[in-house]
Design an enzyme around this catalytic site. Structure first.
Site, PDB file in Angstrom:
ATOM      1  N   GLU A   1      30.619  48.804  21.384  1.00 13.56           N
ATOM      2  CA  GLU A   1      30.144  50.065  20.808  1.00 13.56           C
ATOM      3  C   GLU A   1      29.735  49.849  19.359  1.00 13.56           C
ATOM      4  O   GLU A   1      30.351  49.027  18.667  1.00 13.56           O
ATOM      5  CB  GLU A   1      31.249  51.134  20.892  1.00 13.56           C
ATOM      6  CG  GLU A   1      31.632  51.491  22.310  1.00 13.56           C
ATOM      7  CD  GLU A   1      32.721  52.560  22.379  1.00 13.56           C
ATOM      8  OE1 GLU A   1      33.135  53.061  21.299  1.00 13.56           O
ATOM      9  OE2 GLU A   1      33.158  52.900  23.490  1.00 13.56           O
TER      10      GLU A   1
ATOM     11  N   HIS B   1      31.471  58.092  23.154  1.00 15.97           N
ATOM     12  CA  HIS B   1      32.882  58.027  22.750  1.00 15.97           C
ATOM     13  C   HIS B   1      33.311  59.326  22.056  1.00 15.97           C
ATOM     14  O   HIS B   1      33.748  59.332  20.901  1.00 15.97           O
ATOM     15  CB  HIS B   1      33.131  56.838  21.824  1.00 15.97           C
ATOM     16  CG  HIS B   1      34.557  56.367  21.851  1.00 15.97           C
ATOM     17  ND1 HIS B   1      34.927  55.071  21.640  1.00 15.97           N
ATOM     18  CD2 HIS B   1      35.727  57.039  22.064  1.00 15.97           C
ATOM     19  CE1 HIS B   1      36.236  54.942  21.713  1.00 15.97           C
ATOM     20  NE2 HIS B   1      36.754  56.129  21.970  1.00 15.97           N
TER      21      HIS B   1
END
Length: 557
Positions: A283, A301
């Protein structure tokens, strides 16, 4: 001082209120937290909010502060911590502390605390939101309508009612998801060997014995596991092949739990009806083939991204920082709590021993649901305040097996939440050794006991008993245990198999006689070998395939 810092600093000074004449601890808020958290800090401390400092400025000025509050964007490594000459507490406004060198902080006597319960509700609700979104194809229908198309027939969905939700990991978030799913009329089956059967019954959730049982039953599979070497890519091609045709996968836990290539193949083949993902192995991630799939819902997220969760994180962290700086009780510390100097001198070497014994005992239990943990402390150590040692046993048992990060502070609460009873027995006399620690794990009517002590001028941990047999071996980072029929050649067989796989044996010990009549008799022996590297499950299986071997376990401490 920069103009932006001065403006914020002036605001912080104003918040500090009365007591300007007294020397207050200085706290740096290095990242954005809820205003309510800043106000709570300012009631007790001089607060400087400087969310615009670059790394060089932080390195230059961190030595001015007694406390610091961060989120995930600030990395406090050993070098930076070494510059923090006044620092007494690090507050992480969130759950994880991966961006803090906890060991370096501990060596400097700095408390590291977090807000472990701040986002559990937000994460559970986001899991349900994604489950509904992928089942009813909400994002795709929204995109179609706002682009000028009315396509009702294209977006027929699936109800949650009377479907089976499978959950891997039954910690705080998993239990909240289960409660909300049952309100939708879903049946819930979950796997977590570290939650007692009684706790499952209390929550009206069926307990699965294996992950495979969840895969086979679930219409929707939701992941709530920690990231460990054992759980990384737990949902791989083999796991997906075991899932029901037309099932859905939801992951709001850790991106590393899912093999995205295998997931893509399962969606391409039509075996899975859809997937919803909030987390990814790397990420930020903005491009992936799955992002273009009509039956995949993705979010960046967002599990903890609610106003309430961020507010709770700020307030909870502020409470802990204030407690650390004003002599209060810090309940969410992730490093070792304070122990009196007199007790620490004697008990200190037993903390890692107890952690290791807990780890070994739970591995020997073979994944059974733990119902009770019994800790016996014998010898000189029994004359001291040994609560820390019992907590260390629990930490060894639970670490890497719960969604929450386990430490010496929260291990008892996590055990209680899982319905694990804990008892401690102290006896000032010990047979054969000056001090002994016995750990017994009870589950489903069975009991596994391990015994250890520390020996030598360097107080090295030694394992003295396992599977009912006695021996004496110094514990190393990697070890393997085997239970087998007592006959010649068994040690040689183990050495040959490990040697073929390039694994070197550091030491070995064999126990042949059960203690006080316990065990299976003189025809059973237990071997412990310590190795220079982890012993993979496939190698353990290869050893145990030989005639006369009953079972084997690998343990990494």
């Amino acid at each position: 001082m920069s103009a932006s810092e001065q403006a914020v600093g002036t605001s912080g000074a104003a918040l500090a209120g009365d007591g300007a004449g007294k020397q207050r601890p200085r706290v740096l808020v290095a990242e954005k937290i809820a205003q309510s958290g800043i106000e709570l800090l300012a009631q007790h401390c001089e607060v400087v909010v400087a969310t615009d400092w670059d790394a060089d400025t932080l390195r230059r000025r961190i030595g001015e502060f007694d406390g610091i509050v961060i989120r995930s964007g600030t990395r406090l490594d050993a070098d930076l911590i070494a510059r923090a000459e006044r620092l007494r507490v690090i507050g992480r406004a969130g759950i994880g502390v991966d961006n803090v060198d906890v060991e370096a902080a501990t060596r400097r006597g700095i408390i590291v605390c977090n807000a472990p319960q701040s986002n559990v509700v937000a994460a559970a609700e986001h899991t349900l939101a994604l489950m509904l979104a992928v089942a009813r194809r909400v994002p795709q229908a929204h995109a179609s309508l706002v682009s000028g198309r009315w396509e009702r027939s294209r977006f027929s969905g699936t109800e949650l009612y009377e479907k089976t939700l499978g959950i891997l990991g039954f910690g705080r978030i998993g239990r909240l998801v289960a409660a909300r799913a049952r309100a939708f009329g879903m049946q819930v089956v979950a796997y977590d060997p570290y939650v007692s059967s009684e706790r499952f019954r209390e929550l009206g959730v069926e307990r699965a014995e294996r992950p495979e049982d969840v895969y086979a039953r679930a219409d929707f599979l939701s992941l709530h596991l920690p990231r460990t070497p054992e759980t990384e890519r737990i949902v791989d091609a083999a796991a997906l092949a075991r899932m029901r045709e037309g099932a859905y996968l939801v992951n709001c836990a850790r991106g590393e739990l899912v093999d995205l290539d295998a997931l893509k193949e399962a969606l391409d083949s039509g075996r899975l009806a859809g997937a919803a993902l909030d987390v990814f192995p790397q990420e930020p991630l903005t491009e992936h083939p799955l992002f273009g799939y009509d039956n995949v819902v993705v979010t960046p997220h967002l599990g903890a991204s609610t106003t309430e969760a961020q507010d709770r994180a700020g307030v909870q962290t502020a409470e802990q920082v204030v407690a650390a700086l004003t002599g209060g009780v810090v309940t969410t510390a992730v490093n070792i709590p304070s122990v009196g100097a007199e007790d620490l001198e004697l008990l200190g070497p037993f903390v890692p021993l107890c952690r290791h014994l807990g780890r070994i005992a739970v591995e020997l239990a073979g994944g059974a649901a733990i119902e009770r943990v019994e800790v016996e402390l014998r010898g000189r150590i029994a004359e001291r305040d040994t609560r820390l040692l019992t907590v260390a046993v629990l930490e060894g048992i639970l670490r890497g097996r719960t969604e929450e990060e386990v430490n010496l502070v929260n291990a008892p609460a996590l055990a209680e939440e899982r319905g694990i009873a804990v008892s401690e027995l102290k006896e000032t006399r010990a047979r054969d050794f000056t001090d002994l620690v016995r750990v017994t794990v009870r589950s489903n009517g069975d009991a596994v006991r391990v015994v250890g002590t520390v020996l030598g001028t360097r107080s090295r941990p030694h394992l003295l008993e396992a599977w009912g047999q006695r021996f004496n071996v110094q514990l190393e980072r990697h070890l393997a245990l085997f239970r087998y029929r007592d006959q010649p050649g068994m040690l040689g067989h183990v050495g040959q198999v490990l040697g073929r796989h390039g694994i070197n044996i550091v030491s070995a010990a064999v126990g042949r006689h059960p203690e006080d009549g316990e065990g299976s008799g003189h025809d059973v022996a237990v071997m412990v070998v310590t190795t220079d590297q982890p012993v993979p499950p496939a190698v353990i299986a290869e050893v145990v395939e030989a005639d006369g071997f009953y079972e084997g376990r690998a343990v990494d401490l």
